[in-house]
Every structure is written in C-alpha cells, then in structure tokens.
Write a protein that holds these residues in place. Structure first.
Motif, PDB file in Angstrom:
ATOM      1  N   THR A 131       0.815  -1.219   0.000  1.00  0.00           N
ATOM      2  CA  THR A 131       0.000   0.000   0.000  1.00  0.00           C
ATOM      3  C   THR A 131       0.849   1.270   0.000  1.00  0.00           C
ATOM      4  N   GLU A 132       2.023   1.249   0.619  1.00  0.00           N
ATOM      5  CA  GLU A 132       2.883   2.435   0.613  1.00  0.00           C
ATOM      6  C   GLU A 132       3.365   2.733  -0.805  1.00  0.00           C
ATOM      7  N   GLU A 133       3.731   1.691  -1.533  1.00  0.00           N
ATOM      8  CA  GLU A 133       4.152   1.856  -2.921  1.00  0.00           C
ATOM      9  C   GLU A 133       2.993   2.365  -3.781  1.00  0.00           C
ATOM     10  N   LEU A 134       1.800   1.838  -3.533  1.00  0.00           N
ATOM     11  CA  LEU A 134       0.613   2.271  -4.267  1.00  0.00           C
ATOM     12  C   LEU A 134       0.323   3.748  -3.998  1.00  0.00           C
ATOM     13  N   LYS A 135       0.425   4.172  -2.745  1.00  0.00           N
ATOM     14  CA  LYS A 135       0.198   5.578  -2.408  1.00  0.00           C
ATOM     15  C   LYS A 135       1.234   6.470  -3.093  1.00  0.00           C
ATOM     16  N   ASP A 136       2.480   6.003  -3.131  1.00  0.00           N
ATOM     17  CA  ASP A 136       3.539   6.737  -3.824  1.00  0.00           C
ATOM     18  C   ASP A 136       3.194   6.884  -5.307  1.00  0.00           C
ATOM     19  N   THR A 137       2.699   5.816  -5.914  1.00  0.00           N
ATOM     20  CA  THR A 137       2.316   5.849  -7.333  1.00  0.00           C
ATOM     21  C   THR A 137       1.200   6.850  -7.571  1.00  0.00           C
ATOM     22  N   ILE A 138       0.231   6.907  -6.694  1.00  0.00           N
ATOM     23  CA  ILE A 138      -0.868   7.863  -6.841  1.00  0.00           C
ATOM     24  C   ILE A 138      -0.330   9.290  -6.803  1.00  0.00           C
ATOM     25  N   ARG A 139       0.526   9.590  -5.818  1.00  0.00           N
ATOM     26  CA  ARG A 139       1.105  10.935  -5.733  1.00  0.00           C
ATOM     27  C   ARG A 139       1.917  11.240  -6.998  1.00  0.00           C
ATOM     28  N   HIS A 140       2.687  10.260  -7.463  1.00  0.00           N
ATOM     29  CA  HIS A 140       3.521  10.402  -8.658  1.00  0.00           C
ATOM     30  C   HIS A 140       2.667  10.720  -9.891  1.00  0.00           C
ATOM     31  N   GLU A 141       1.609   9.962 -10.091  1.00  0.00           N
ATOM     32  CA  GLU A 141       0.777  10.151 -11.290  1.00  0.00           C
ATOM     33  C   GLU A 141       0.008  11.468 -11.251  1.00  0.00           C
ATOM     34  N   VAL A 142      -0.483  11.856 -10.089  1.00  0.00           N
ATOM     35  CA  VAL A 142      -1.167  13.153 -10.005  1.00  0.00           C
ATOM     36  C   VAL A 142      -0.160  14.276 -10.255  1.00  0.00           C
ATOM     37  N   TRP A 143       1.088  14.091  -9.818  1.00  0.00           N
ATOM     38  CA  TRP A 143       2.102  15.111 -10.105  1.00  0.00           C
ATOM     39  C   TRP A 143       2.306  15.249 -11.617  1.00  0.00           C
ATOM     40  N   HIS A 144       2.221  14.149 -12.350  1.00  0.00           N
ATOM     41  CA  HIS A 144       2.328  14.242 -13.810  1.00  0.00           C
ATOM     42  C   HIS A 144       1.201  15.102 -14.391  1.00  0.00           C
ATOM     43  N   VAL A 145       0.039  15.080 -13.772  1.00  0.00           N
ATOM     44  CA  VAL A 145      -1.053  15.958 -14.215  1.00  0.00           C
ATOM     45  C   VAL A 145      -0.656  17.410 -13.978  1.00  0.00           C
ATOM     46  N   VAL A 146      -0.091  17.700 -12.819  1.00  0.00           N
ATOM     47  CA  VAL A 146       0.386  19.055 -12.518  1.00  0.00           C
ATOM     48  C   VAL A 146       1.382  19.489 -13.598  1.00  0.00           C
ATOM     49  N   GLN A 147       2.298  18.594 -13.939  1.00  0.00           N
ATOM     50  CA  GLN A 147       3.277  18.901 -14.983  1.00  0.00           C
ATOM     51  C   GLN A 147       2.595  19.153 -16.330  1.00  0.00           C
ATOM     52  N   ALA A 148       1.595  18.360 -16.650  1.00  0.00           N
ATOM     53  CA  ALA A 148       0.885  18.538 -17.925  1.00  0.00           C
ATOM     54  C   ALA A 148       0.212  19.908 -17.978  1.00  0.00           C
ATOM     55  N   CYS A 149      -0.373  20.327 -16.881  1.00  0.00           N
ATOM     56  CA  CYS A 149      -1.005  21.648 -16.831  1.00  0.00           C
ATOM     57  C   CYS A 149       0.023  22.754 -16.992  1.00  0.00           C
ATOM     58  N   ASN A 150       1.248  22.485 -16.554  1.00  0.00           N
ATOM     59  CA  ASN A 150       2.342  23.451 -16.644  1.00  0.00           C
ATOM     60  C   ASN A 150       3.065  23.371 -17.996  1.00  0.00           C
ATOM     61  N   ASN A 151       2.653  22.433 -18.839  1.00  0.00           N
ATOM     62  CA  ASN A 151       3.345  22.160 -20.107  1.00  0.00           C
ATOM     63  C   ASN A 151       4.800  21.772 -19.901  1.00  0.00           C
ATOM     64  N   GLY A 152       5.055  21.091 -18.805  1.00  0.00           N
ATOM     65  CA  GLY A 152       6.406  20.613 -18.521  1.00  0.00           C
ATOM     66  C   GLY A 152       6.664  20.585 -17.034  1.00  0.00           C
ATOM     67  N   PRO A 153       7.836  20.119 -16.645  1.00  0.00           N
ATOM     68  CA  PRO A 153       8.165  20.084 -15.221  1.00  0.00           C
ATOM     69  C   PRO A 153       8.040  21.465 -14.582  1.00  0.00           C
TER      70      PRO A 153
END
Length: 135
Positions: free
Chosen positions: A56-78
């Motif tokens: 579950t800790e790895e799964l929670k990390d993955t969720i945070r990671h993937e939502v961060w990619h959405v943040v990056q997409a909204c920013n058009n990059g890192p």
C-alpha cells in the motif's frame, strides 16, 4: 473539516475526479504496459493496483507520482527549471531512472519521483489547484 494529515491519496484521486479528471483502476493499459501507473493526455490517470502486490505504501507513492504528472501537464512541462538538479535530488531519494529509457523524460520522471517522495497528498492537491485550476 479534515485535518491536513487526514487528506489521503484516495481523497486526492477523488478530488482529481471531482475537478474533471478521470481515474481508471487496473485498466487494459496497465496490463499492456506492466506499469505501476500512467498519466495519459493530461487528465486521465491509470492506477495499476495488481502490480503493487498489496504494497500500500508503494501504491500511495504511485498515486502521488501520477497526479504530479497531471500538474506537470497543466504546466506544459516540469515545474522545476533545472533538470540536473531534479535528477540529482531524486537520485538522493532513491530514483534510479530504471525503466525510463529516453533521457528527455528524465526531468519529468525525476521531478514526479521527488514530489511523490516529499509532498503530502494535500500539498499535491494544492499544486494541482495552482497549476491546473487557477486562472
């Protein structure tokens, strides 16, 4: 009212859906790619629970990671401007770059790894608001 510490990764995914994002669990894409999670098109996340095998800790990390990619997409990059700094910091927090063959993706992936390692779901929600929902 929830305390900041009680805002969970599931709350983060639910919030993401409330503001128009889509979340799929164990989709065909998960099985085709053998990924832990994927962000597609800036507003769709695939969470691949089976590959986490109950961690579950790895799964929670993955969720945070993937939502961060959405943040990056909204920013058009890192969000960060310095790819070398991000890669060095992420490496200090366990990122190996394994599985990310294209060097042009390393800045994105290192930053997402670091965000998942250091930020709470509430902090990621705030960045989602700042980069995706503010005008």
């Amino acid at each position: 009212v929830q305390a900041a510490d009680s805002f969970t990764e599931m709350d983060l995914l639910n919030y993401f859906e409330e503001v128009g994002g889509r979340v799929y669990y164990d989709s065909d894409l998960c099985y085709e790619t053998f990924a832990m999670g994927l962000m597609v098109g800036g507003n769709t996340i695939h969470i691949c629970t089976a590959i986490h095998q109950g961690d579950t800790e790895e799964l929670k990390d993955t969720i945070r990671h993937e939502v961060w990619h959405v943040v990056q997409a909204c920013n058009n990059g890192p969000i960060s401007e310095n790819p070398i700094e991000m890669i060095v910091k992420a490496t200090e927090h366990g990122w190996t770059g394994e599985g990310y063959g294209k060097p042009e993706s390393w800045h994105f992936e290192a930053e997402a790894h670091l965000a998942a390692a250091l930020l709470t779901p509430e902090q990621i929600k705030n960045e989602l608001n700042n980069h995706c929902l503010s005008e």
